[in-house]
Design an enzyme around this catalytic site. Sequence first.
Site, mmCIF file in Angstrom:
data_model
loop_
_atom_site.group_PDB
_atom_site.id
_atom_site.type_symbol
_atom_site.label_atom_id
_atom_site.label_comp_id
_atom_site.label_asym_id
_atom_site.label_seq_id
_atom_site.Cartn_x
_atom_site.Cartn_y
_atom_site.Cartn_z
ATOM 1 C CE LYS A 191 -1.838 3.072 1.960
ATOM 2 N NZ LYS A 191 -1.746 4.428 1.667
ATOM 3 C CD GLU A 397 9.869 13.409 11.231
ATOM 4 O OE1 GLU A 397 8.834 12.848 11.238
ATOM 5 O OE2 GLU A 397 10.672 12.608 10.560
HETATM 6 P P1 NAD Z 1 2.324 8.460 7.322
HETATM 7 O O1 NAD Z 1 2.625 7.858 8.301
HETATM 8 O O2 NAD Z 1 1.351 9.773 7.270
HETATM 9 O O3 NAD Z 1 1.926 7.784 5.949
HETATM 10 C C1 NAD Z 1 2.866 6.641 5.802
HETATM 11 C C2 NAD Z 1 1.891 5.469 5.096
HETATM 12 O O4 NAD Z 1 1.014 5.112 6.002
HETATM 13 C C3 NAD Z 1 0.882 5.984 3.897
HETATM 14 O O5 NAD Z 1 0.805 4.939 3.004
HETATM 15 C C4 NAD Z 1 -0.370 6.165 4.581
HETATM 16 O O6 NAD Z 1 -1.488 6.233 3.636
HETATM 17 C C5 NAD Z 1 -0.341 4.877 5.482
HETATM 18 N N1 NAD Z 1 -1.398 5.233 6.682
HETATM 19 C C6 NAD Z 1 -1.544 6.203 7.496
HETATM 20 N N2 NAD Z 1 -2.598 5.954 8.425
HETATM 21 C C7 NAD Z 1 -2.583 4.590 8.224
HETATM 22 C C8 NAD Z 1 -3.269 3.928 9.212
HETATM 23 N N3 NAD Z 1 -4.181 4.052 10.139
HETATM 24 N N4 NAD Z 1 -3.045 2.712 8.968
HETATM 25 C C9 NAD Z 1 -2.488 2.008 8.118
HETATM 26 N N5 NAD Z 1 -1.720 2.784 7.182
HETATM 27 C C10 NAD Z 1 -1.567 4.009 7.299
HETATM 28 O O7 NAD Z 1 3.902 9.090 6.820
HETATM 29 P P2 NAD Z 1 4.307 10.062 5.695
HETATM 30 O O8 NAD Z 1 3.975 11.539 6.072
HETATM 31 O O9 NAD Z 1 3.643 9.589 4.395
HETATM 32 O O10 NAD Z 1 5.794 10.075 5.642
HETATM 33 C C11 NAD Z 1 6.585 10.824 6.215
HETATM 34 C C12 NAD Z 1 7.084 10.151 7.620
HETATM 35 O O11 NAD Z 1 7.845 9.002 7.474
HETATM 36 C C13 NAD Z 1 7.889 11.214 8.458
HETATM 37 O O12 NAD Z 1 7.835 10.886 9.935
HETATM 38 C C14 NAD Z 1 9.521 10.205 8.331
HETATM 39 O O13 NAD Z 1 10.453 10.530 9.210
HETATM 40 C C15 NAD Z 1 9.013 8.834 8.085
HETATM 41 N N6 NAD Z 1 10.013 8.053 7.548
HETATM 42 C C16 NAD Z 1 10.673 7.374 8.112
HETATM 43 C C17 NAD Z 1 11.894 6.601 7.589
HETATM 44 C C18 NAD Z 1 12.835 5.442 8.517
HETATM 45 O O14 NAD Z 1 12.994 4.754 7.911
HETATM 46 N N7 NAD Z 1 12.763 5.780 9.894
HETATM 47 C C19 NAD Z 1 11.876 6.610 6.308
HETATM 48 C C20 NAD Z 1 11.142 7.622 5.582
HETATM 49 C C21 NAD Z 1 10.163 8.154 5.916
#
Ligand code: NAD
Length: 503
Positions: A191, A397
Amino acid sequence: MSQLAENIAKLEGYIARFKDTGVLNRIAGKPVPAKSGDTFDNFSPVDEEFICKVAKGGAADVDAAAQAAKDAFPAWRDMAGTERKKILHKIADGIVARAEEIAFAECYDTGQAIRFMSKAALRGAENFRFFGDKAPDARNGQQLPSPTLMNVTTRVPIGPVGVITPWNTPFMLSTWKIAPALAAGCTVVHKPAEFSPVTASILLEIAEEAGLPAGVWNLVNGFGEDAGKALTEHPDIKAIAFVGESQTGSMIMKQGADTLKRTHFELGGKNPVIVFDDAKLDRALDAAIFMIYSLNGERCTSSSRLLVQSSIADEFLEKMTKRVNNIKVGHPLDPSTEIGPLIHKVHYDKVCSYFDIAKQDGATIAAGGKAKDGKGWFVEPTLFTGASNDMRIAREEIFGPVLTAIIFDDEADALSLANDTQYGLTGYVWTNDLTRAMRFTDKLEAGMIWVNSENVRHLPTPFGGVKASGIGRDGGDWSFDFYMEQKHIGFATGHHKIPQLGA
Ligand code: NAD
Protein backbone atom coordinates in the site's frame (compact mmCIF):
# COMPACT_ATOMS: atom_id res chain seq x y z
CA MET A 1 16.57 23.51 -25.89
CA SER A 2 17.65 23.81 -22.25
CA GLN A 3 18.26 20.65 -20.27
CA LEU A 4 15.14 21.44 -18.22
CA ALA A 5 12.96 21.84 -21.32
CA GLU A 6 14.37 18.60 -22.71
CA ASN A 7 13.63 16.79 -19.44
CA ILE A 8 10.08 18.16 -19.27
CA ALA A 9 9.43 16.93 -22.82
CA LYS A 10 10.73 13.47 -21.85
CA LEU A 11 8.62 13.48 -18.68
CA GLU A 12 5.48 14.07 -20.70
CA GLY A 13 6.28 10.97 -22.73
CA TYR A 14 6.77 8.95 -19.56
CA ILE A 15 3.60 9.94 -17.72
CA ALA A 16 1.16 10.35 -20.64
CA ARG A 17 -0.10 6.79 -20.24
CA PHE A 18 -1.15 7.45 -16.63
CA LYS A 19 -3.30 10.34 -17.86
CA ASP A 20 -5.23 7.84 -20.02
CA THR A 21 -5.51 4.83 -17.74
CA GLY A 22 -4.85 6.29 -14.29
CA VAL A 23 -2.90 4.37 -11.68
CA LEU A 24 -4.65 1.05 -11.09
CA ASN A 25 -4.31 -1.59 -8.41
CA ARG A 26 -2.51 -4.78 -9.46
CA ILE A 27 -3.89 -7.95 -7.98
CA ALA A 28 -2.89 -11.50 -8.97
CA GLY A 29 -0.93 -10.18 -11.91
CA LYS A 30 -3.70 -7.99 -13.37
CA PRO A 31 -4.17 -4.24 -13.38
CA VAL A 32 -7.63 -3.59 -11.88
CA PRO A 33 -9.68 -0.60 -10.74
CA ALA A 34 -10.93 -0.45 -7.14
CA LYS A 35 -13.89 -2.78 -6.64
CA SER A 36 -16.03 0.23 -5.70
CA GLY A 37 -14.95 2.01 -8.89
CA ASP A 38 -13.80 4.94 -6.73
CA THR A 39 -10.73 6.98 -7.68
CA PHE A 40 -8.90 9.99 -6.31
CA ASP A 41 -7.00 12.70 -8.19
CA ASN A 42 -3.23 12.97 -8.02
CA PHE A 43 -1.64 16.40 -8.57
CA SER A 44 2.00 17.35 -8.98
CA PRO A 45 3.56 19.51 -6.26
CA VAL A 46 5.74 21.11 -8.93
CA ASP A 47 3.04 23.02 -10.83
CA GLU A 48 -0.16 21.83 -9.10
CA GLU A 49 -1.22 20.20 -12.39
CA PHE A 50 -3.37 17.08 -12.51
CA ILE A 51 -1.25 13.97 -13.14
CA CYS A 52 -3.74 11.13 -13.07
CA LYS A 53 -6.60 9.40 -11.36
CA VAL A 54 -5.70 6.71 -8.86
CA ALA A 55 -7.73 3.65 -7.82
CA LYS A 56 -9.09 4.30 -4.34
CA GLY A 57 -8.79 0.86 -2.80
CA GLY A 58 -10.59 -0.20 0.35
CA ALA A 59 -11.19 -3.30 2.44
CA ALA A 60 -12.60 -5.36 -0.47
CA ASP A 61 -9.51 -4.69 -2.60
CA VAL A 62 -7.19 -5.49 0.30
CA ASP A 63 -9.10 -8.72 0.82
CA ALA A 64 -8.67 -9.72 -2.84
CA ALA A 65 -4.97 -8.82 -2.72
CA ALA A 66 -4.43 -10.75 0.54
CA GLN A 67 -6.17 -13.78 -0.99
CA ALA A 68 -3.92 -13.56 -4.06
CA ALA A 69 -0.83 -13.29 -1.83
CA LYS A 70 -2.03 -16.25 0.25
CA ASP A 71 -2.65 -18.39 -2.87
CA ALA A 72 0.77 -17.51 -4.32
CA PHE A 73 2.64 -18.10 -1.05
CA PRO A 74 3.27 -21.91 -1.05
CA ALA A 75 4.83 -21.99 -4.52
CA TRP A 76 6.95 -18.88 -3.90
CA ARG A 77 8.08 -20.16 -0.49
CA ASP A 78 9.06 -23.52 -1.99
CA MET A 79 10.84 -22.12 -5.05
CA ALA A 80 14.62 -22.68 -4.75
CA GLY A 81 16.42 -19.62 -3.40
CA THR A 82 18.64 -19.70 -6.48
CA GLU A 83 15.53 -19.25 -8.67
CA ARG A 84 14.22 -16.39 -6.55
CA LYS A 85 17.66 -14.83 -6.82
CA LYS A 86 17.46 -14.93 -10.64
CA ILE A 87 14.06 -13.22 -10.66
CA LEU A 88 15.20 -10.52 -8.22
CA HIS A 89 18.22 -9.80 -10.41
CA LYS A 90 15.96 -9.54 -13.45
CA ILE A 91 13.83 -7.02 -11.56
CA ALA A 92 17.01 -5.05 -10.85
CA ASP A 93 17.89 -5.16 -14.56
CA GLY A 94 14.39 -3.89 -15.39
CA ILE A 95 14.78 -1.00 -12.94
CA VAL A 96 18.13 -0.03 -14.44
CA ALA A 97 16.65 -0.15 -17.95
CA ARG A 98 13.84 2.20 -16.91
CA ALA A 99 15.81 4.26 -14.37
CA GLU A 100 15.28 7.56 -16.16
CA GLU A 101 11.52 7.04 -16.50
CA ILE A 102 11.31 6.13 -12.80
CA ALA A 103 13.43 9.08 -11.70
CA PHE A 104 11.50 11.60 -13.83
CA ALA A 105 8.10 10.30 -12.72
CA GLU A 106 9.25 10.34 -9.08
CA CYS A 107 10.46 13.95 -9.39
CA TYR A 108 7.16 15.13 -10.81
CA ASP A 109 5.04 13.11 -8.38
CA THR A 110 6.99 14.03 -5.22
CA GLY A 111 8.91 17.25 -5.96
CA GLN A 112 12.29 15.62 -5.26
CA ALA A 113 15.20 16.91 -7.35
CA ILE A 114 16.55 14.80 -10.21
CA ARG A 115 20.14 15.03 -8.89
CA PHE A 116 19.02 12.78 -6.01
CA MET A 117 16.25 10.76 -7.69
CA SER A 118 18.37 9.30 -10.46
CA LYS A 119 20.57 7.77 -7.75
CA ALA A 120 17.52 6.67 -5.73
CA ALA A 121 16.19 4.67 -8.69
CA LEU A 122 19.53 2.89 -9.04
CA ARG A 123 19.64 2.32 -5.27
CA GLY A 124 16.32 0.53 -5.76
CA ALA A 125 17.98 -1.83 -8.24
CA GLU A 126 20.85 -2.41 -5.80
CA ASN A 127 18.37 -3.38 -3.09
CA PHE A 128 17.02 -6.14 -5.35
CA ARG A 129 20.52 -7.36 -6.22
CA PHE A 130 21.72 -7.33 -2.61
CA PHE A 131 18.76 -9.25 -1.21
CA GLY A 132 18.55 -11.45 -4.33
CA ASP A 133 22.09 -12.61 -3.57
CA LYS A 134 21.03 -13.49 -0.04
CA ALA A 135 17.98 -15.53 -1.14
CA PRO A 136 19.79 -18.88 -1.57
CA ASP A 137 21.01 -18.74 2.06
CA ALA A 138 17.86 -17.28 3.59
CA ARG A 139 16.71 -20.58 5.11
CA ASN A 140 20.10 -21.41 6.65
CA GLY A 141 20.26 -22.14 10.36
CA GLN A 142 22.51 -23.57 13.03
CA GLN A 143 23.40 -26.93 14.52
CA LEU A 144 23.25 -26.85 18.32
CA PRO A 145 23.87 -30.45 19.45
CA SER A 146 23.04 -31.47 23.03
CA PRO A 147 23.93 -34.83 24.70
CA THR A 148 20.78 -36.56 23.45
CA LEU A 149 19.64 -34.50 20.51
CA MET A 150 20.87 -33.06 17.26
CA ASN A 151 19.20 -29.65 17.45
CA VAL A 152 18.97 -27.76 14.21
CA THR A 153 17.43 -24.43 13.41
CA THR A 154 16.04 -23.31 10.12
CA ARG A 155 14.20 -20.24 8.96
CA VAL A 156 10.91 -20.21 7.11
CA PRO A 157 9.19 -17.21 5.52
CA ILE A 158 6.43 -15.84 7.73
CA GLY A 159 3.76 -15.75 5.00
CA PRO A 160 2.02 -12.95 3.09
CA VAL A 161 3.16 -9.57 4.45
CA GLY A 162 1.81 -6.05 4.15
CA VAL A 163 4.18 -3.24 3.18
CA ILE A 164 3.06 0.34 3.84
CA THR A 165 5.30 3.13 2.55
CA PRO A 166 5.47 6.95 2.81
CA TRP A 167 5.78 9.62 0.12
CA ASN A 168 9.25 11.05 0.66
CA THR A 169 11.30 8.73 -1.56
CA PRO A 170 8.58 6.23 -2.39
CA PHE A 171 10.33 4.19 -5.07
CA MET A 172 13.53 3.54 -3.13
CA LEU A 173 11.67 2.84 0.11
CA SER A 174 9.33 0.36 -1.59
CA THR A 175 12.28 -1.61 -2.93
CA TRP A 176 13.95 -1.44 0.48
CA LYS A 177 11.03 -3.26 2.12
CA ILE A 178 9.79 -5.48 -0.72
CA ALA A 179 13.14 -6.89 -1.97
CA PRO A 180 14.03 -8.62 1.35
CA ALA A 181 10.45 -9.86 1.77
CA LEU A 182 10.57 -11.56 -1.65
CA ALA A 183 14.11 -12.86 -1.06
CA ALA A 184 12.92 -14.45 2.19
CA GLY A 185 10.08 -16.22 0.35
CA CYS A 186 7.20 -14.03 1.53
CA THR A 187 4.46 -12.75 -0.73
CA VAL A 188 3.48 -9.10 -0.53
CA VAL A 189 0.56 -6.67 -0.52
CA HIS A 190 1.92 -3.14 -0.96
CA LYS A 191 0.00 0.00 0.00
CA PRO A 192 1.96 3.04 -1.22
CA ALA A 193 1.38 6.59 0.04
CA GLU A 194 -1.62 8.34 -1.46
CA PHE A 195 0.42 11.50 -2.19
CA SER A 196 2.89 9.71 -4.50
CA PRO A 197 1.40 6.61 -6.15
CA VAL A 198 2.99 6.62 -9.61
CA THR A 199 6.31 4.78 -9.29
CA ALA A 200 4.91 1.92 -7.16
CA SER A 201 2.87 0.79 -10.14
CA ILE A 202 5.89 1.08 -12.51
CA LEU A 203 7.89 -1.02 -10.05
CA LEU A 204 5.36 -3.85 -9.94
CA GLU A 205 5.00 -3.76 -13.72
CA ILE A 206 8.79 -4.25 -13.98
CA ALA A 207 8.67 -7.12 -11.48
CA GLU A 208 5.95 -8.96 -13.39
CA GLU A 209 7.75 -8.45 -16.70
CA ALA A 210 10.84 -9.93 -15.02
CA GLY A 211 8.93 -13.16 -14.43
CA LEU A 212 7.63 -12.71 -10.90
CA PRO A 213 4.67 -15.12 -10.65
CA ALA A 214 1.23 -13.53 -10.47
CA GLY A 215 0.03 -12.86 -6.93
CA VAL A 216 3.47 -12.89 -5.33
CA TRP A 217 3.33 -9.09 -5.15
CA ASN A 218 0.07 -7.15 -5.18
CA LEU A 219 -0.57 -3.43 -5.12
CA VAL A 220 -3.52 -1.68 -3.50
CA ASN A 221 -3.63 2.11 -3.74
CA GLY A 222 -5.71 4.20 -1.39
CA PHE A 223 -5.76 6.13 1.84
CA GLY A 224 -4.22 5.10 5.12
CA GLU A 225 -7.47 5.15 7.06
CA ASP A 226 -9.19 2.66 4.74
CA ALA A 227 -6.82 0.60 2.52
CA GLY A 228 -3.93 0.93 4.98
CA LYS A 229 -6.05 0.13 8.01
CA ALA A 230 -7.70 -2.86 6.30
CA LEU A 231 -4.27 -4.27 5.44
CA THR A 232 -3.08 -4.03 9.05
CA GLU A 233 -6.23 -5.79 10.24
CA HIS A 234 -6.37 -8.58 7.66
CA PRO A 235 -6.06 -12.04 9.24
CA ASP A 236 -4.13 -13.53 6.29
CA ILE A 237 -1.44 -10.86 6.47
CA LYS A 238 1.13 -12.11 8.96
CA ALA A 239 3.29 -9.02 9.38
CA ILE A 240 3.34 -5.32 8.55
CA ALA A 241 6.51 -3.56 7.43
CA PHE A 242 5.77 0.11 7.88
CA VAL A 243 7.69 3.28 7.08
CA GLY A 244 6.06 6.54 8.10
CA GLU A 245 5.22 8.79 11.02
CA SER A 246 5.59 7.67 14.62
CA GLN A 247 1.93 8.43 15.35
CA THR A 248 0.82 6.24 12.44
CA GLY A 249 3.07 3.46 13.74
CA SER A 250 1.28 3.65 17.04
CA MET A 251 -2.12 3.41 15.29
CA ILE A 252 -0.94 0.41 13.28
CA MET A 253 0.15 -1.36 16.42
CA LYS A 254 -3.36 -0.97 17.83
CA GLN A 255 -5.04 -1.94 14.56
CA GLY A 256 -2.90 -5.07 14.29
CA ALA A 257 -3.44 -6.20 17.88
CA ASP A 258 -6.50 -8.40 17.26
CA THR A 259 -4.66 -10.46 14.65
CA LEU A 260 -1.38 -10.41 16.65
CA LYS A 261 0.44 -8.78 13.76
CA ARG A 262 4.22 -8.78 13.75
CA THR A 263 5.31 -5.22 13.02
CA HIS A 264 8.47 -3.52 11.87
CA PHE A 265 8.48 0.26 12.16
CA GLU A 266 10.77 2.83 10.54
CA LEU A 267 9.43 6.09 11.93
CA GLY A 268 10.24 9.76 12.40
CA GLY A 269 13.35 11.54 13.64
CA LYS A 270 14.71 14.80 15.02
CA ASN A 271 18.29 13.83 14.50
CA PRO A 272 21.19 15.80 15.97
CA VAL A 273 24.41 16.67 14.18
CA ILE A 274 26.93 17.56 16.89
CA VAL A 275 29.88 19.71 15.87
CA PHE A 276 32.75 19.99 18.37
CA ASP A 277 35.36 22.73 18.00
CA ASP A 278 38.15 20.24 17.21
CA ALA A 279 36.36 18.88 14.12
CA LYS A 280 37.29 19.44 10.49
CA LEU A 281 34.83 22.28 10.28
CA ASP A 282 34.58 22.62 6.50
CA ARG A 283 33.66 18.97 6.13
CA ALA A 284 31.23 19.21 9.05
CA LEU A 285 29.59 22.20 7.37
CA ASP A 286 29.21 20.38 4.04
CA ALA A 287 27.74 17.31 5.73
CA ALA A 288 25.37 19.22 8.01
CA ILE A 289 24.01 21.17 5.04
CA PHE A 290 23.70 18.07 2.89
CA MET A 291 21.92 16.06 5.57
CA ILE A 292 19.13 18.59 6.10
CA TYR A 293 18.69 20.32 2.74
CA SER A 294 19.04 17.36 0.36
CA LEU A 295 15.80 15.54 -0.52
CA ASN A 296 13.93 18.76 0.40
CA GLY A 297 14.58 17.92 4.05
CA GLU A 298 11.87 15.27 3.63
CA ARG A 299 14.18 12.64 4.94
CA CYS A 300 13.80 10.55 8.08
CA THR A 301 17.57 10.54 8.67
CA SER A 302 17.95 14.31 8.14
CA SER A 303 20.11 16.16 10.65
CA SER A 304 17.39 18.62 11.61
CA ARG A 305 19.03 19.77 14.90
CA LEU A 306 22.48 21.29 14.62
CA LEU A 307 24.28 21.29 17.99
CA VAL A 308 27.36 23.46 17.64
CA GLN A 309 30.01 24.23 20.27
CA SER A 310 29.95 27.82 21.58
CA SER A 311 33.66 28.46 20.83
CA ILE A 312 33.07 28.09 17.05
CA ALA A 313 29.35 28.81 16.81
CA ASP A 314 29.46 32.36 15.41
CA GLU A 315 31.83 31.57 12.60
CA PHE A 316 30.19 28.24 11.77
CA LEU A 317 26.69 29.72 11.67
CA GLU A 318 27.81 32.68 9.61
CA LYS A 319 29.28 30.36 6.97
CA MET A 320 26.20 28.19 7.12
CA THR A 321 23.83 31.12 6.63
CA LYS A 322 25.70 32.16 3.47
CA ARG A 323 25.55 28.65 2.07
CA VAL A 324 21.86 28.17 2.90
CA ASN A 325 20.99 31.45 1.17
CA ASN A 326 22.84 30.13 -1.86
CA ILE A 327 20.99 26.81 -2.19
CA LYS A 328 19.17 26.61 -5.50
CA VAL A 329 15.42 26.05 -5.28
CA GLY A 330 13.79 25.18 -8.57
CA HIS A 331 12.08 22.73 -10.89
CA PRO A 332 13.02 19.20 -9.84
CA LEU A 333 13.93 18.25 -13.41
CA ASP A 334 16.47 21.04 -13.70
CA PRO A 335 19.82 19.31 -13.06
CA SER A 336 21.10 22.35 -11.15
CA THR A 337 18.17 22.31 -8.69
CA GLU A 338 19.09 21.44 -5.13
CA ILE A 339 15.65 21.78 -3.52
CA GLY A 340 12.30 21.15 -5.20
CA PRO A 341 8.77 21.74 -3.89
CA LEU A 342 7.32 19.97 -0.85
CA ILE A 343 5.06 17.01 -1.53
CA HIS A 344 1.60 18.54 -1.03
CA LYS A 345 -0.24 21.65 0.13
CA VAL A 346 -1.08 19.95 3.44
CA HIS A 347 2.61 19.36 4.15
CA TYR A 348 3.62 22.79 2.82
CA ASP A 349 1.15 24.44 5.24
CA LYS A 350 2.63 22.40 8.09
CA VAL A 351 6.24 23.33 7.24
CA CYS A 352 5.34 27.03 6.73
CA SER A 353 3.54 27.11 10.09
CA TYR A 354 6.93 26.63 11.81
CA PHE A 355 8.18 29.99 10.50
CA ASP A 356 5.70 31.74 12.82
CA ILE A 357 6.16 29.20 15.60
CA ALA A 358 9.92 29.90 15.55
CA LYS A 359 9.34 33.66 15.87
CA GLN A 360 6.74 33.23 18.62
CA ASP A 361 9.12 31.01 20.57
CA GLY A 362 11.88 33.64 20.29
CA ALA A 363 14.22 32.04 17.74
CA THR A 364 15.87 34.02 14.93
CA ILE A 365 15.29 33.26 11.25
CA ALA A 366 18.87 33.52 9.96
CA ALA A 367 17.99 32.33 6.44
CA GLY A 368 14.78 31.64 4.52
CA GLY A 369 11.62 31.49 6.58
CA LYS A 370 9.26 32.14 3.68
CA ALA A 371 7.33 30.31 1.02
CA LYS A 372 8.20 31.00 -2.61
CA ASP A 373 5.73 32.91 -4.76
CA GLY A 374 4.07 31.27 -7.73
CA LYS A 375 2.76 27.81 -8.48
CA GLY A 376 3.98 24.73 -6.66
CA TRP A 377 4.71 24.03 -3.00
CA PHE A 378 8.14 25.66 -2.82
CA VAL A 379 9.65 27.00 0.40
CA GLU A 380 12.97 28.71 1.03
CA PRO A 381 15.65 26.64 2.74
CA THR A 382 15.51 27.88 6.31
CA LEU A 383 17.91 28.18 9.23
CA PHE A 384 16.73 28.99 12.75
CA THR A 385 19.36 30.25 15.20
CA GLY A 386 19.13 31.45 18.79
CA ALA A 387 17.05 28.37 19.50
CA SER A 388 16.84 26.24 22.60
CA ASN A 389 16.02 22.56 22.80
CA ASP A 390 12.66 23.11 24.45
CA MET A 391 11.24 25.08 21.51
CA ARG A 392 8.81 23.32 19.19
CA ILE A 393 11.24 23.81 16.28
CA ALA A 394 13.71 21.66 18.20
CA ARG A 395 11.26 19.03 19.38
CA GLU A 396 8.91 18.35 16.46
CA GLU A 397 9.74 16.68 13.18
CA ILE A 398 9.18 19.44 10.60
CA PHE A 399 10.23 17.23 7.65
CA GLY A 400 11.21 20.11 5.38
CA PRO A 401 14.40 22.02 4.45
CA VAL A 402 14.48 23.61 7.88
CA LEU A 403 17.36 23.43 10.35
CA THR A 404 17.32 24.44 14.02
CA ALA A 405 20.73 25.43 15.41
CA ILE A 406 21.41 25.20 19.15
CA ILE A 407 24.65 26.15 20.91
CA PHE A 408 26.32 23.97 23.57
CA ASP A 409 29.29 24.56 25.85
CA ASP A 410 30.84 21.17 26.56
CA GLU A 411 30.52 17.47 25.86
CA ALA A 412 28.12 16.77 28.73
CA ASP A 413 25.88 19.60 27.57
CA ALA A 414 25.96 18.30 23.97
CA LEU A 415 25.05 14.77 25.04
CA SER A 416 22.17 15.88 27.19
CA LEU A 417 20.76 18.08 24.38
CA ALA A 418 21.24 15.35 21.78
CA ASN A 419 19.36 12.78 23.87
CA ASP A 420 16.64 15.15 25.05
CA THR A 421 14.14 14.15 22.34
CA GLN A 422 11.44 11.55 21.90
CA TYR A 423 13.21 10.29 18.76
CA GLY A 424 16.37 8.22 18.20
CA LEU A 425 16.93 7.42 14.55
CA THR A 426 20.35 8.83 13.63
CA GLY A 427 23.11 10.99 15.07
CA TYR A 428 26.11 12.61 13.38
CA VAL A 429 29.18 13.41 15.48
CA TRP A 430 32.00 15.68 14.31
CA THR A 431 35.20 15.56 16.39
CA ASN A 432 38.82 14.64 15.86
CA ASP A 433 39.12 13.32 19.40
CA LEU A 434 38.84 9.55 19.07
CA THR A 435 38.19 8.80 22.72
CA ARG A 436 35.51 11.45 22.86
CA ALA A 437 33.90 9.94 19.74
CA MET A 438 33.90 6.49 21.38
CA ARG A 439 32.51 7.84 24.66
CA PHE A 440 29.91 10.02 22.98
CA THR A 441 28.57 7.46 20.50
CA ASP A 442 28.28 4.91 23.30
CA LYS A 443 25.88 7.19 25.18
CA LEU A 444 24.06 8.75 22.21
CA GLU A 445 20.54 7.34 21.94
CA ALA A 446 20.20 6.53 18.24
CA GLY A 447 19.92 3.43 16.08
CA MET A 448 22.50 4.70 13.58
CA ILE A 449 25.45 7.03 14.17
CA TRP A 450 28.04 8.38 11.79
CA VAL A 451 31.30 9.92 13.02
CA ASN A 452 32.90 12.53 10.75
CA SER A 453 30.57 11.52 7.96
CA GLU A 454 27.19 12.17 6.48
CA ASN A 455 24.79 9.23 6.19
CA VAL A 456 26.43 6.78 3.81
CA ARG A 457 24.28 3.70 3.60
CA HIS A 458 25.99 0.32 3.44
CA LEU A 459 23.40 -2.40 2.80
CA PRO A 460 24.87 -5.09 5.09
CA THR A 461 24.57 -2.79 8.15
CA PRO A 462 21.47 -2.55 10.35
CA PHE A 463 19.05 0.29 9.61
CA GLY A 464 16.49 1.44 12.16
CA GLY A 465 15.77 3.63 15.14
CA VAL A 466 15.26 3.56 18.91
CA LYS A 467 12.65 5.34 21.09
CA ALA A 468 9.85 6.82 18.92
CA SER A 469 11.92 6.32 15.75
CA GLY A 470 11.19 2.68 15.27
CA ILE A 471 11.11 -0.96 16.19
CA GLY A 472 13.24 -3.54 14.39
CA ARG A 473 16.10 -3.40 11.93
CA ASP A 474 16.46 -3.79 8.19
CA GLY A 475 19.60 -4.42 6.19
CA GLY A 476 21.88 -7.42 5.88
CA ASP A 477 20.55 -10.50 7.60
CA TRP A 478 18.46 -8.38 10.00
CA SER A 479 15.75 -8.07 7.35
CA PHE A 480 15.29 -11.83 7.42
CA ASP A 481 14.74 -11.74 11.18
CA PHE A 482 11.53 -9.89 10.42
CA TYR A 483 10.31 -11.65 7.29
CA MET A 484 11.14 -15.16 8.54
CA GLU A 485 10.32 -17.38 11.49
CA GLN A 486 13.02 -19.26 13.33
CA LYS A 487 12.23 -22.93 13.69
CA HIS A 488 13.95 -25.41 15.99
CA ILE A 489 13.90 -29.15 15.36
CA GLY A 490 15.46 -31.64 17.80
CA PHE A 491 16.38 -35.11 16.44
CA ALA A 492 17.02 -37.80 19.05
CA THR A 493 20.47 -39.25 18.47
CA GLY A 494 19.84 -42.43 20.50
CA HIS A 495 17.53 -44.00 23.04
CA HIS A 496 17.79 -41.46 25.84
CA LYS A 497 15.75 -42.06 28.95
CA ILE A 498 12.19 -40.74 28.58
CA PRO A 499 10.39 -40.08 31.90
CA GLN A 500 7.69 -42.78 32.34
CA LEU A 501 4.44 -41.63 33.93
CA GLY A 502 1.77 -44.16 34.93
CA ALA A 503 4.12 -47.01 34.06
P1 NAD B 1 2.39 8.67 7.26
O1 NAD B 1 2.59 7.92 8.52
O2 NAD B 1 1.40 9.76 7.23
O3 NAD B 1 1.99 7.70 6.07
C1 NAD B 1 2.79 6.58 5.72
C2 NAD B 1 1.90 5.52 5.12
O4 NAD B 1 1.01 5.05 6.12
C3 NAD B 1 1.04 5.99 3.95
O5 NAD B 1 1.01 4.98 2.97
C4 NAD B 1 -0.33 6.16 4.59
O6 NAD B 1 -1.39 6.01 3.69
C5 NAD B 1 -0.31 5.03 5.60
N1 NAD B 1 -1.25 5.17 6.73
C6 NAD B 1 -1.70 6.31 7.29
N2 NAD B 1 -2.56 6.01 8.30
C7 NAD B 1 -2.64 4.66 8.37
C8 NAD B 1 -3.35 3.75 9.19
N3 NAD B 1 -4.17 4.17 10.15
N4 NAD B 1 -3.19 2.43 8.97
C9 NAD B 1 -2.36 1.98 8.02
N5 NAD B 1 -1.69 2.79 7.19
C10 NAD B 1 -1.81 4.13 7.37
O7 NAD B 1 3.84 9.19 6.85
P2 NAD B 1 4.20 10.16 5.63
O8 NAD B 1 3.74 11.53 5.98
O9 NAD B 1 3.75 9.51 4.36
O10 NAD B 1 5.80 10.08 5.63
C11 NAD B 1 6.61 10.90 6.40
C12 NAD B 1 7.06 10.19 7.68
O11 NAD B 1 7.76 9.00 7.35
C13 NAD B 1 8.03 11.02 8.49
O12 NAD B 1 7.68 10.94 9.85
C14 NAD B 1 9.37 10.33 8.25
O13 NAD B 1 10.33 10.52 9.25
C15 NAD B 1 8.94 8.91 8.13
N6 NAD B 1 9.98 8.13 7.44
C16 NAD B 1 10.74 7.28 8.19
C17 NAD B 1 11.77 6.54 7.57
C18 NAD B 1 12.65 5.64 8.40
O14 NAD B 1 13.34 4.83 7.82
N7 NAD B 1 12.67 5.75 9.71
C19 NAD B 1 11.98 6.66 6.21
C20 NAD B 1 11.18 7.53 5.48
C21 NAD B 1 10.17 8.25 6.12
